[in-house]
Design a protein around this motif. Structure first.
Motif, short mmCIF file in Angstrom:
data_model
loop_
_atom_site.label_atom_id
_atom_site.label_comp_id
_atom_site.label_asym_id
_atom_site.label_seq_id
_atom_site.Cartn_x
_atom_site.Cartn_y
_atom_site.Cartn_z
N GLU A 69 28.19 28.96 35.01
CA GLU A 69 27.49 30.22 34.71
C GLU A 69 26.36 30.71 35.57
N THR A 70 25.56 29.79 35.86
CA THR A 70 24.40 30.12 36.84
C THR A 70 24.89 30.54 38.42
N LEU A 71 25.84 29.84 38.82
CA LEU A 71 26.31 30.06 40.10
C LEU A 71 27.01 31.70 40.09
N ALA A 91 17.70 38.96 50.28
CA ALA A 91 17.03 38.25 51.27
C ALA A 91 16.98 36.77 50.66
N PHE A 92 16.97 35.79 51.65
CA PHE A 92 16.60 34.55 51.47
C PHE A 92 15.10 34.02 52.15
N TYR A 93 14.29 33.46 51.30
CA TYR A 93 13.20 32.72 51.88
C TYR A 93 13.17 31.32 51.67
N LEU A 94 13.30 30.71 52.87
CA LEU A 94 13.69 29.22 53.05
C LEU A 94 12.17 28.51 53.22
N SER A 95 12.51 27.12 53.70
CA SER A 95 11.24 26.25 54.04
C SER A 95 11.59 25.17 55.02
N GLY A 96 10.26 24.82 55.51
CA GLY A 96 10.54 23.81 56.64
C GLY A 96 10.86 22.39 56.09
N GLN A 97 10.65 22.36 54.81
CA GLN A 97 10.95 21.11 54.24
C GLN A 97 12.52 20.73 53.79
N LEU A 98 13.30 22.01 54.18
CA LEU A 98 14.94 21.90 54.05
C LEU A 98 15.38 20.88 54.94
N LEU A 99 16.62 20.22 54.81
CA LEU A 99 17.11 19.65 55.79
C LEU A 99 18.07 20.72 56.70
N THR A 100 18.24 20.10 57.85
CA THR A 100 18.92 20.97 58.90
C THR A 100 20.40 21.83 58.36
N GLU A 101 21.05 20.94 57.66
CA GLU A 101 22.12 21.18 57.14
C GLU A 101 21.78 22.21 55.96
N ASP A 102 20.96 22.16 55.10
CA ASP A 102 20.59 23.16 54.11
C ASP A 102 20.52 24.39 54.93
N PRO A 462 22.16 19.05 45.73
CA PRO A 462 21.54 19.24 47.12
C PRO A 462 21.64 20.66 47.62
N ASP A 463 20.60 21.28 48.15
CA ASP A 463 20.68 22.64 48.46
C ASP A 463 21.85 23.07 49.31
N TRP A 464 22.42 22.34 50.22
CA TRP A 464 23.61 22.95 51.08
C TRP A 464 24.70 23.07 50.22
N GLN A 465 24.73 22.10 48.81
CA GLN A 465 26.10 22.27 48.16
C GLN A 465 25.70 23.61 47.23
N ILE A 466 24.75 23.89 46.67
CA ILE A 466 24.31 25.21 46.12
C ILE A 466 24.78 26.41 46.59
#
Length: 859
Positions: A69-71, A91-102, A462-466
């Motif tokens: 439902e959420t996705l 827009a996306f606003y990301l973070s330097g705490q994400l992994l490279t794959e994300d 994980p963020d990449w999967q979402i």
């Protein structure tokens, strides 16, 4: 013991860690960034991996929901906005705490499939000016040197970098090198006297934004004393003459330094062949940050002191994967693999590789501009991932209002409550450090594996999967059909290979056949590689460019200048570090450093509160009176949020002024007014349960036994007991109260049967008691009247305020050791262990020794 090799989630040093599911944390002795060393934050990671406060299921409008439902909702909202308003409406606003794959899949989705470059990151707030300076000088965003240069240099110049607090392990490496080779010299250039200044042979207290005057003066001195490398200039550099000509027009005295200070520094720099200039946020976070960077680079290029062992400019990044985000193009003005979004050939190659239906042809909105677009209604759908912009951006209250103005907001985070998450329509539970797999790149271009050693909690993903799941629902399942982070990394490496014909620096071919599971920390393009010793720059002519830069015109400043930054033991908005009790024991509430003469002029005494105001907002902070700040200059850390403090949000004072080249906000020179906060009462409380920060002034923090809070108000309450119960949410617990009518003090002990569950102390002046002792009593069977004494009894040890957070050593323990004969930092370490782990507390140990030496000598 079963330990997993992973990487610290805090700063850009990229320290290797050996971690266990039971909370065991050790430094990895084999990791080339730290060789087993850790700082106080890294050492305390085991205290942050519990599930208290975690977001464990998707939420829509505050209710738990299923993933499908959420996705579906996110994909529909973004697709509808794109259809009705165009790709630049999202827009996306990301973070330097994400992994490279994300980072990679988010950048691919936005730029290559949605067709907008509105994907930016909180790394814009910390190192965008370095990126701009690198690109202007070198032709690409290349960090020339390695950490080994810090140990091989004969002179290290630290500019706008409190390395001891912000990158402690690099500070340790320099300190150990200096101890082994006393001829090494360290110069600290900073408007403040910081913990890093204690390591330096010279502290140059420049005025805010005095860096360009200082380094333009250095460039002029180098030219006038025949200290330029004419061969390097002729064969590898263009623009030298215009840069030197412009530098001559400036006045080095505008740096705020004296003739003698300038002369000594210039002679030292010119006369030392092996020079490393380390710079960080004091350079980057400025309205002229990019020009500051180029002023530093100009001096290294003009002397050929770059790319050789012990030589070069070195930008140290603030976040664990700020470099990885830059490499995959996770910023609004870049493409992946250090390619240029403005270059049609670069765009075509990336689009061909991705087999994408479109690709953004121009830069997107940088961070500050992005949230201004949210406020104006341009952005219809926003996805914030792993960051807290409602706290960390300038004009924080305005940014919060801007986010609230966006019709649809999704937030991915590990915590159920953040200031930004509270504004979201949808919350997505992400896996955090210890639960996810991927890679990060540290400040010396070293790619390391972050590995999971804990199971994913609840429904967290994980963020990449979402991101890939949303992309699939938007119609691009084939391009985002990754089944593991290893597959994402392999595609990223393949893109590097496919774009090598452009001759860029980012060559990942060393990872082409890497065993992802067992990958060891490795620098690209190869280990120990330095750039530019023999030229080979990335402008079309193969030469570097020296840029003419000018000192900004000084504005009349009647107000105070507020410099914001980091605390020793906290990280960003404390989402993780705030969970570690021992990290909060050092400085547990928001504060502002103020010079003693300024404090006296405002009638502020030790323990008083100071109210700071700007056109954007007001903050109330504890006044820390110290000569570490110059007159009319203040310093305040930016960590406290609305979750922890009612009035300690510092970035709501900052205006949204940015560097015109990099788009990085100027966070170091905010103009504010200051006055004593006229509280009529002050309170301190400790409790087994979380507290509510809802007084006029309040600040709450974790302790080893529960929670503690500092409070103050403008009106006397009618009932102290009701106030205390409300703050501590203690409900029906029994209470014992003591009132001192003469001193107008109130003390209340709460207990549940024989267990002491809370203590509350109130006074018309700042509360004076042993906080460490009060914390230690919570949860015990101490009789109420004994607990209300506020100090330890005869024969009871009171360690005092924590100085060494790593090993929990208090100031009273240290004073006792000094009284027993410890006369050096080393002796204190031998007796108490303080300073023997990360070393960040050593400057405070030295100050304590200095304070006590006169009294000891008089005895």
């Amino acid at each position: 013991m079963n330990l997993t090799r992973t990487v610290c989630p805090y700063c850009g040093v990229g320290c290797g860690i050996m971690a266990g599911a039971d909370g065991t944390i050790k430094g990895d002795p084999e990791h080339p960034a730290n060789f087993g060393r850790l700082c106080s934050k890294g050492s305390a990671l085991g205290q942050t991996i519990d599930l208290e406060g975690r977001l464990l299921a998707p939420q829509i409008g505050g209710r738990d929901a299923g993933w499908d439902e959420t996705l579906d909702l996110i994909a529909n909202k973004f697709s509808t906005a794109i259809r009705d308003h165009g790709p630049d409406s999202v827009a996306f606003y990301l973070s330097g705490q994400l992994l490279t794959e994300d980072y990679y899949v988010a950048n691919k989705l936005m730029k290559g499939f949605i067709g907008s470059a509105n994907v930016d990151t909180n790394s814009r707030l910390c190192m965008a000016s370095s990126v701009a300076g690198h690109r202007r000088a070198f032709g690409t965003d290349t960090v020339p040197g390695t950490y080994a240069d810090l140990e091989q240099a004969d002179l290290i110049v630290l500019v706008g970098s409190n390395l001891a607090w912000c990158h402690p392990v690099l500070h340790q490496r320099i300190a150990e090198a200096k101890s082994a080779r006393p001829s090494m010299r360290v110069v600290n250039i900073d408007p403040r006297k910081t913990a890093t200044s204690a390591l330096a042979d010279t502290h140059l207290r420049i005025v805010p934004d005095g860096d360009i005057s200082l380094f333009n003066g250095l460039l002029t001195y180098l030219a006038d004393t025949d200290a330029l490398d004419q061969h390097y200039l002729k064969h590898h550099v263009s623009g030298g003459l215009p840069a030197i000509t412009q530098a001559r027009l400036g006045d080095p005295l505008e740096s705020g330094l004296s003739h003698d200070e300038l002369e000594q520094f210039y002679q030292l720099w010119a006369g030392t062949k092996k020079v490393v200039t380390v710079y960080s946020q004091g350079v980057n976070q400025s309205e002229c940050g990019s020009d500051k960077v180029n002023a530093i680079l100009n001096c290294h290029l003009a002397t050929g002191r770059i790319g050789k062992p012990g030589c070069g400019p070195f930008s140290v990044t603030g976040q664990p994967n700020a470099m990885g985000g830059r490499e995959v193009g996770g910023m609004a003005n870049m493409l992946a693999n250090h390619l240029d979004i403005e270059n049609p050939d670069h765009r075509a190659k990336v689009q061909e590789f991705w087999k994408s239906p479109t690709i953004s042809a121009e830069q997107g909105l940088k961070a500050v501009d992005l949230f201004e677009a949210c406020a104006s209604g341009k952005i219809k759908a926003l996805w914030v991932i792993s960051t807290n912009p409602a706290v960390s951006l300038p004009d924080a209250e305005g940014v919060a209002a801007a986010i609230a103005n966006v019709p649809f907001v999704a937030v991915s985070d590990i915590m159920a409550r953040t200031d930004t998450g509270d504004l979201a329509d949808v919350l997505l539970p992400a896996t955090g450090w210890g639960e996810k797999d991927g890679t990060v790149t540290n400040s010396e271009r070293r790619i390391s594996r972050q590995r999971a050693f804990l199971p994913a909690p609840g429904q967290a993903r994980p963020d990449w999967q979402i991101i890939c799941d949303v992309a699939a629902r938007m119609g691009w399942s084939d391009a985002f059909g990754f089944s593991s982070p290893a597959e994402v990394f392999a595609e990223y490496v393949a893109l590097s290979t496919a774009t090598m014909d452009f001759g860029r620096d980012l060559d990942l071919s060393i990872f082409a056949d890497a065993d992802y599971v067992n990958m060891i920390p490795t620098q690209w393009p190869q280990n120990d590689k330095r750039f530019f010793a023999n030229g080979g720059f990335y402008h079309p002519d193969g030469k570097a460019r020296m840029l003419p830069v000018s000192t900004p015109k000084a504005s009349a400043r009647d107000a105070f200048t507020l410099n914001t930054g980091r605390n020793r033991d906290q990280w960003h908005t404390m989402t993780r570090s705030g969970k570690a009790p021992r990290l909060g024991a050092h400085l547990a509430e928001p504060y502002a450093e103020i010079h003693p003469e300024d404090a006296a002029a405002l009638a502020i005494s030790a323990g008083d509160l100071i109210e700071l105001s700007s056109p954007k907002g007001t903050s109330i902070l504890r006044a820390l009176i110290t000569d570490r700040c110059a007159r009319r200059q203040l310093f305040a850390p930016m960590h406290w949020t609305r979750q922890q403090s009612s009035a300690g949000l510092v970035n709501n004072l900052a205006i949204s002024v940015t560097d015109p080249v990099s788009g990085q906000p100027a966070s170091k020179a905010n103009q504010v007014s200051a006055r004593k906060f006229g509280a009529v009462w002050f309170g301190y409380a400790v409790s087994l349960r979380p507290m509510r920060p809802d007084c006029t002034y309040s600040a709450v923090a974790r302790t080893l036994t529960g929670w503690q809070g500092e409070f103050a108000g403008l009106e006397m309450p009618d009932h102290w007991g009701e106030l205390a119960r409300g703050l501590m949410e203690l409900g029906s617990c029994s209470a014992s109260e003591v009132h001192d009518e003469h001193g107008q003090q109130t003390r209340i002990a709460f207990h549940d049967k024989d267990q002491l569950t809370g203590l509350f102390f109130a006074s018309p002046t700042p509360v004076s008691l042993s906080r460490t002792h009060a914390v230690s009593l919570i949860g015990t069977s101490t009789p109420p009247l004994h607990a209300l004494a506020g100090r330890s009894g005869a024969g009871q040890l009171d360690p005092g305020t924590t100085i060494c957070a790593c090993l929990n050593v208090g100031v009273n323990t240290l004073r006792d050791a000094i009284g027993a004969g410890a006369t050096s930092v080393e002796a204190l370490g031998a007796i108490t262990c303080a300073g023997t782990n990360c070393g960040s507390c050593k400057p405070e140990l030295e100050r304590l020794l200095e304070d006590m030496r006169p009294a000891m000598a008089a005895e």
